[in-house]
Write a protein that holds these residues in place. Structure first.
Motif, PDB file in Angstrom:
ATOM      1  N   CYS A 347       0.832  -1.211   0.000  1.00  0.00           N
ATOM      2  CA  CYS A 347       0.000   0.000   0.000  1.00  0.00           C
ATOM      3  C   CYS A 347       0.863   1.256   0.000  1.00  0.00           C
ATOM      4  O   CYS A 347       0.571   2.225  -0.714  1.00  0.00           O
ATOM      5  CB  CYS A 347      -0.938  -0.014   1.205  1.00  0.00           C
ATOM      6  SG  CYS A 347      -2.259  -1.247   1.103  1.00  0.00           S
ATOM      7  N   ARG A 348       1.948   1.240   0.783  1.00  0.00           N
ATOM      8  CA  ARG A 348       2.843   2.404   0.803  1.00  0.00           C
ATOM      9  C   ARG A 348       3.473   2.621  -0.566  1.00  0.00           C
ATOM     10  O   ARG A 348       3.633   3.768  -1.013  1.00  0.00           O
ATOM     11  CB  ARG A 348       3.925   2.221   1.870  1.00  0.00           C
ATOM     12  CG  ARG A 348       3.436   2.415   3.305  1.00  0.00           C
ATOM     13  CD  ARG A 348       4.597   2.553   4.269  1.00  0.00           C
ATOM     14  NE  ARG A 348       5.409   1.325   4.332  1.00  0.00           N
ATOM     15  CZ  ARG A 348       5.167   0.302   5.145  1.00  0.00           C
ATOM     16  NH1 ARG A 348       4.139   0.341   5.983  1.00  0.00           N
ATOM     17  NH2 ARG A 348       5.951  -0.754   5.137  1.00  0.00           N
ATOM     18  N   LYS A 349       3.828   1.514  -1.234  1.00  0.00           N
ATOM     19  CA  LYS A 349       4.430   1.625  -2.565  1.00  0.00           C
ATOM     20  C   LYS A 349       3.515   2.391  -3.508  1.00  0.00           C
ATOM     21  O   LYS A 349       3.979   3.189  -4.336  1.00  0.00           O
ATOM     22  CB  LYS A 349       4.702   0.226  -3.107  1.00  0.00           C
ATOM     23  CG  LYS A 349       5.091   0.193  -4.579  1.00  0.00           C
ATOM     24  CD  LYS A 349       5.186  -1.235  -5.108  1.00  0.00           C
ATOM     25  CE  LYS A 349       5.365  -1.246  -6.616  1.00  0.00           C
ATOM     26  NZ  LYS A 349       5.422  -2.622  -7.157  1.00  0.00           N
ATOM     27  N   ASN A 351       1.257   4.537  -2.567  1.00  0.00           N
ATOM     28  CA  ASN A 351       0.804   5.762  -1.901  1.00  0.00           C
ATOM     29  C   ASN A 351      -0.656   5.661  -1.481  1.00  0.00           C
ATOM     30  O   ASN A 351      -1.431   6.613  -1.596  1.00  0.00           O
ATOM     31  CB  ASN A 351       1.014   6.985  -2.806  1.00  0.00           C
ATOM     32  CG  ASN A 351       1.045   8.283  -2.013  1.00  0.00           C
ATOM     33  OD1 ASN A 351       1.425   8.287  -0.839  1.00  0.00           O
ATOM     34  ND2 ASN A 351       0.647   9.373  -2.644  1.00  0.00           N
ATOM     35  N   LEU A 353      -3.202   4.951   1.590  1.00  0.00           N
ATOM     36  CA  LEU A 353      -3.335   4.928   3.048  1.00  0.00           C
ATOM     37  C   LEU A 353      -3.988   3.624   3.482  1.00  0.00           C
ATOM     38  O   LEU A 353      -5.006   3.214   2.915  1.00  0.00           O
ATOM     39  CB  LEU A 353      -4.180   6.119   3.496  1.00  0.00           C
ATOM     40  CG  LEU A 353      -4.396   6.295   4.996  1.00  0.00           C
ATOM     41  CD1 LEU A 353      -3.075   6.613   5.693  1.00  0.00           C
ATOM     42  CD2 LEU A 353      -5.405   7.417   5.250  1.00  0.00           C
TER      43      LEU A 353
END
Length: 765
Positions: A347-349, A351, A353
């Protein structure tokens, strides 16, 4: 800022049983509220009342339609292709080679009247997430639209906004819009229909379901933050009678962000590919209420949620507002603890939340028998403690009274036989041009040119041809064809036959591309279910569709019911929109509806039988403003034979073009094909009026490839499909001859009539 009010906790609810609650304002009937109290053994908390109100709304629970929808399962034909049927977010069918396709159509009618751009945009976003939730990559969208009279002031407000919303969201997502339909009528003034369809492709092993198995697994909310937009949209807008106050309900219309949705799609597909998800649900209608109750009910039956861990755009939201918010671009996943770090890293990859808001819990046998146990807390206080299945699966089911409308017999008795028919060839010519220029028949490029039809590179056919076609992957020639159709005039005259006619037309449109029809989705748009006349229309319509699908072997895989489509006491014409999906083994064999410009002298053949059938026809409506009589008869065996013939002929390479006959009849069909090919045609008919304007079903017009006439005639005989050579391709006009004379219309005049209607009213740009 003043302190937020204390939440209405379970303990408070137990100690204050007589506290008045706004159940009626939330769309709940008194007996429904009483049943909630019976289920819980106390009054509900405000948060619990919010959950039950949206989950038991007409839009989410199908409480007025379940009784009739069951026959789609009871009468479902045997199908080796059906992998996932009704009950999930979308149906799934096998298309060969280890691949499957999922597709579904849903409505966003009332929001699109209140706020046309966002209402339509979020309709697209919602149906795309339904497809994504099944584990598929969305590959195309379609839309079926209905508006009030073209020249009505409000149509000029609503139509451009709806089209801009569809094009904005779909184009930003990079999804081709490959087809659909548009219609106009007085009954849709103040109540447009915006039905959006999406189709996705996956491998068999990629199928995902809405379930929360495994006690200890984490509940992860990911995507956009939760805000005040769309609060109660399912119950406020889609589950009640529309009225003059509806414009005040703009906060109930969701706001879409297609760029966030694009990231969410790619993130979700990567999560699926890495096997990081054991259950998945999108947050559409009813938001967190729906996702939590349906996931819990589909798994162990237990879940614990901390609502204060839900990421908010507005920190002032109360628990009940969080539960009712329908903010877009959100998903809920069930993740094993050992895979949580990898899930969050993905999910961070992208962007996106993401955060853990709870976990799956086990339930005792007693709790399981009651429907499981869903517990939600807010800053340490328990605000929800309820059996989730009672909200998701065990809502009220109404056996609404229904009766044939008092005006139905008179409507059917007012046949078009009394209407004056054209007396001269000049009359025939003039009326053909009027029918060709009619809103709903005329060229829809003003709308469709705003949509990207070819993005992703696998579009094989798109508007204006009979069906859209997509190649399912880069490494195969297998394709899928889709068409949607509906005819409110036919269904008003006879809901049973009219619905079968809509299904038959979509079936025929798919067959006319060379594909073989395989499965059905539907969006059933009707007035208030509290009106016995409307419920009679609905009962007859669903019976007609179930019988037709059973006869032609195409199971209903899912769909949507949209009630309360009326303004005040005036309901829309019943408008079931039927989507049919078909498969073609090799997209190179596809058929287009354009006359071949390089085949001068090629034979034009009319397939099927033509009768004097003008009830509900475009000719009767446009020339005489008449609606009455009976719609054209539906011969399902003839439709099946025609479909098989067209698919076999396409596969054998016998045809240069094919176009189904529907609105407007033969005259419109040949004119459209001539304009699409840029070449004229000459037709030889006997009864020119009936030949040009009848709307008899189970018909198509085809162009046979030179030197394939004998092979095609033999194929027609083998399938038992009547075939009559009626003309040839060539020239720069549409010429019609008959025993008493004839007339000719230049392609230029045809084009002026066909293409000028929408720009003249909506603007040339």
């Amino acid at each position: 800022m003043p302190d937020a009010p204390l939440p209405d906790t379970v303990a408070t609810a137990q100690s204050t049983p007589d506290t008045p609650q706004p159940y009626a304002e939330l769309g709940m009937a008194e007996d429904e509220y009483a049943r909630v109290r019976q289920i819980l053994g106390r009054r509900p908390t405000s948060a619990e009342l919010a959950i039950y109100s949206v989950m038991w709304s007409e839009h989410c629970s199908y409480k007025s339609s379940k009784k009739h929808l069951r026959q789609f399962g009871e009468k479902a034909p045997a199908s080796d292709a059906l992998l996932v049927g009704m009950g999930e977010n979308a149906g799934v069918v096998d298309v060969g080679g280890g691949r499957a396709v999922t597709f579904k159509i849903e409505s966003h009618n009332h929001p699109s009247y209140v706020e046309p751009h966002q209402g339509a945009a979020t309709g697209v976003g919602g149906i795309v997430r339904d497809i994504l939730t099944m584990g598929a990559r969305p590959v195309a969208v379609m839309d079926a639209l209905r508006f009030g009279p073209l020249d009505a002031p409000d149509t000029r407000r609503v139509l451009p906004g709806v089209v801009s919303g569809i094009s904005f969201y779909g184009n930003c997502l990079g999804l081709p819009n490959i087809g659909g339909e548009i219609g106009f009528g007085a009954g849709y003034a103040g109540n447009p229909l915006v039905n959006a369809l999406c189709v996705g492709v996956m491998r068999h092993e990629d199928i995902k379901l809405a379930q929360a198995p495994g006690p200890g697994n984490k509940v992860v909310l990911f995507g956009a933050t939760t805000g005040p937009d769309g609060i109660g949209g399912a119950s406020v807008l889609a589950s009640a009678t529309f009225d003059d106050e509806s414009h005040a309900k703009r906060p109930s219309v969701q706001v879409g962000d297609p760029f966030m949705e694009k990231l969410l799609i790619e993130c979700s597909l990567e999560l699926f590919a890495a096997d990081l998800v054991v259950g998945i649900q999108d947050l559409g209608a009813a938001g967190v209420s729906c996702a939590t109750t349906e996931l819990a009910a589909g798994g162990t039956g237990g879940m614990r949620i901390e609502l204060d861990r839900v990421p908010l755009r507005d920190p002032r939201l109360t628990p009940e507002e969080i539960l009712m918010s329908e903010s877009q671009e959100r998903m809920m996943a069930i993740v094993e603890p050992a895979k949580l770090d990898a899930f969050l890293a993905t999910c961070r990859k992208w962007n996106i939340l993401a955060g853990v808001i709870g976990e799956v819990t086990d339930v005792t046998p007693e709790e399981a028998e009651r429907g499981g146990r869903l517990v939600m807390t807010w800053h340490g206080e328990t605000v929800v403690d309820m059996p989730p299945r009672t909200a998701s699966d065990e809502g009220p089911v109404y056996d609404r009274p229904y009766a044939r409308p008092a005006d139905q017999d008179g409507l059917q008795a007012d046949t078009p036989d009394r209407l004056e028919r054209p007396k001269t060839d000049d009359d025939l010519r003039e009326q053909l041009l009027r029918v060709l220029a009619a809103p709903g028949v005329c060229d829809s490029s003003w709308v469709t040119q705003q949509y990207d039809r070819y993005v992703m590179g696998n579009t094989v056919l798109a508007t204006p041809h009979d069906g859209g076609m997509i190649r399912v992957a880069d490494d195969t020639d297998t394709g899928i064809a889709l068409a949607t159709d509906g005819n409110g005039r036919y269904t008003r005259l006879d809901p049973y036959t009219g619905t079968q006619a809509a299904y038959a037309e979509a079936y025929r449109n798919v067959a006319a591309t060379g594909a073989r029809p395989l499965a059905v989705t539907n969006c059933l748009n009707f007035g208030s279910p509290e009106d016995p006349g409307v419920m009679w229309q609905f009962a007859e319509s669903t019976r007609g569709l179930a019988d037709a699908c059973q006869a032609l072997g195409t199971p209903v895989t899912g769909g949507n019911v949209s009630f309360y489509n009326q303004t005040g006491d005036t309901a829309i014409n019943p408008t079931p929109v039927i989507g049919v999906l078909g498969v073609i083994d090799d997209v190179h064999n596809r058929l287009t509806s354009a006359l071949p410009a390089d085949s001068d002298g090629a034979r034009i053949v009319l397939l099927g039988r033509t009768a004097e059938e003008f009830g509900g026809s475009v000719w009767a409506e446009v020339v005489h403003g008449h609606l009455g009589g009976l719609p054209p008869a539906v011969d399902l065996a003839a439709e099946a034979a025609l479909g098989e013939l067209l698919a076999d002929a396409a596969e054998a390479g016998l045809l240069a073009a094919a176009h189904d006959l529907s609105d407007g009849g033969l005259g419109v069909a040949v004119a459209e094909s001539a304009l699409r090919g840029g070449v004229g045609a000459t037709l030889h008919v006997t009864d020119a009026f009936t030949a040009l304007f009848s709307e008899s079903g189970a018909r198509a017009v085809v162009v046979v490839r030179p030197e394939q006439e004998a092979a095609f005639a033999a194929l027609c005989e083998r399938h038992g499909v009547p075939a009559a050579e009626i003309g040839t391709v060539g020239g720069s006009a549409l010429t019609v001859t008959h025993p008493e004379g004839g007339f000719s219309v230049s392609l230029e005049d045809l084009r002026t009539a066909y293409e000028s209607t929408l720009p003249a009213v909506l603007g040339a740009e």
